[in-house]
Design an enzyme around this catalytic site. Structure first.
Site: not given
Ligand code: C5P
Length: 398
Positions: A208, A276, A305, A324, A338
């Site tokens: 990304n 993701d 996650d 974030f 979230k």
């Molecule tokens: O669900 P989303 O990707 O929008 O969430 C963002 C937050 O979750 C950020 O703090 C990101 O670093 C963290 N995140 C994570 N592991 C993932 C996806 C997101 O730690 N697989």
């Protein structure tokens, strides 16, 4: 700045010892007094005369010099310092430190001290990768020794890889961070940063647009408040800061592993833009066009996650877990949801719609969401967002 601080510099025997001369100069320029110890092997690479001339003090070289013992014993030598810096920390010196051996002045004072120790490893790439060195490093880190570097690059021995001693400016920054008396002194903060790369095959990956700028700025701001920062970074555009423990990873799963290995910490700030999904059927060899006109069918699997995993730990959860939320619509509503879903303490939400220029840019406009509600901060430089957030983290951990 190191005004009024006393640094004891142990110079080990490696080709990087020449950089220790520059390091003495930088320490003194920053205001520190530098006492030096040159190991016998170190003296094969730099002369005691150059060391003492730059330090402006005599250099200590031998454990059994009775005059030195009468003037200042090795115990006293190690106790009178605010920080001990070992540079270069050779494989041999690290092995002695790991085992608690005391067969020369350097190893004896390292064993006799309760002063903080910063080591800048420097060795051949194979020595660095050897399981014995890995074990010794893990041991000295578990004993509380902080590491700076090594860097990756061309080595004096003609090989390439990790093992080059960190540059003197980086060692200086690490020393300053360890000696800083900021509100986060004594606290450890984990920061994730950058994108992750998820392989499709050995040469292609999914990624990304995250540059790593916000995570890097945060690590700097936390470091400057005195925290020990463990910086777990994906392949980011901006280089990682000096004076923090850098752990480089590529994939989300590696990032999770590195994060778990870094625990326990006082606070965790997850600024990484973690992919993701990963490619579930990543190929072991390069995918080829087969002439049929059909594109390969990629199957995806959800990545762990990391934020939610850490926020929901039953035991050993960091006191403060910050996530974030980069959104393109309904920023606050999504971020509030979230925060609840992942069960982190704070969410820093921002609008990353293409028109904002935030993703990959130098500015950010964030809304801080906590249990107490939400605060919209004006648009400002990412460095400033980082400073404000670091300050808030310091208040929360106080
Ligand atoms: O669900 P989303 O990707 O929008 O969430 C963002 C937050 O979750 C950020 O703090 C990101 O670093 C963290 N995140 C994570 N592991 C993932 C996806 C997101 O730690 N697989």
């Amino acid at each position: 700045m190191l005004g009024g601080k006393r640094i004891l510099l142990v110079i080990g025997g490696g080709i990087a010892a020449y950089k220790a001369l520059e390091l003495i100069r930088l320490f003194r320029k920053a205001g520190a007094a530098v006492t030096t110890v040159l190991t016998r092997a170190g003296a094969e690479f730099v002369t005691p005369l150059s060391v003492s001339a730059l330090a402006g003090e005599k250099v200590y070289t031998d454990l059994f010099d009775l005059t030195d013992e009468a003037e200042m014993g090795h115990i006293q030598l190690s106790r009178s310092a605010d920080l001990i810096v070992v540079a270069p920390a050779t494989a041999d010196l690290l092995a002695k430190m790991a085992q608690g051996r005391a067969d020369d002045l350097a190893s004896t004072l390292l064993l006799a001290t309760d002063t903080a120790v910063l080591a800048a490893p420097a060795m051949n790439v194979r020595m660095w990768g050897h399981p014995a060195t890995r074990r010794n490093l893990a041991q000295v880190q578990a004993d509380g020794v902080r590491l700076v570097g090594p860097d990756e690059g061309e080595m004096a021995c003609g090989e390439y890889g990790p093992g080059r001693m960190a540059e003197p400016v980086a060692i200086l920054a690490a020393a300053e961070a360890m000696l800083s008396q900021g509100p986060l002194s004594g606290k450890t903060v984990l920061v994730t940063s950058g994108p992750t790369h998820e392989p499709i095959d050995p040469v292609r990956y999914i990624a990304n647009r995250s540059s790593g700028a916000q995570g890097t700025a945060l690590a700097v701001a936390l470091r400057d408040l005195g925290a020990r920062v463990v910086f777990v970074t994906g392949p980011a555009e901006v280089p990682p800061p000096t004076g923090v423990d850098v752990i480089r990873v590529e994939t989300a799963r590696q990032m999770l592993e590195a994060v778990q290995a870094a625990l326990p910490v006082d606070a965790a700030v997850m600024a990484a833009a973690v992919a993701d999904w990963r490619v579930a059927n990543a190929a072991g060899s390069k995918l080829k066009k087969d002439g049929s006109g059909r594109a390969p069918a990629l199957e995806f699997a959800e990545n762990p996650d990391i934020l939610a995993t850490v926020a929901q730990m039953a035991t050993g959860r960091p006191r403060l877990v910050v996530g974030f939320a980069a959104e393109t619509d309904d920023v606050v509503a999504h971020a509030v949801a979230k925060r609840a879903r992942k069960r982190c303490d704070w969410i820093v939400a921002n609008d990353v719609s293409p028109g904002t220029g935030i993703m990959g840019g130098t500015e950010n406009a964030v809304v801080l969401i906590t249990a107490d509600g939400q605060e919209a901060w004006p648009r400002m430089a990412k460095d400033e967002v980082a400073r404000r957030l670091a300050q808030r983290i310091a208040e929360a951990l106080a």
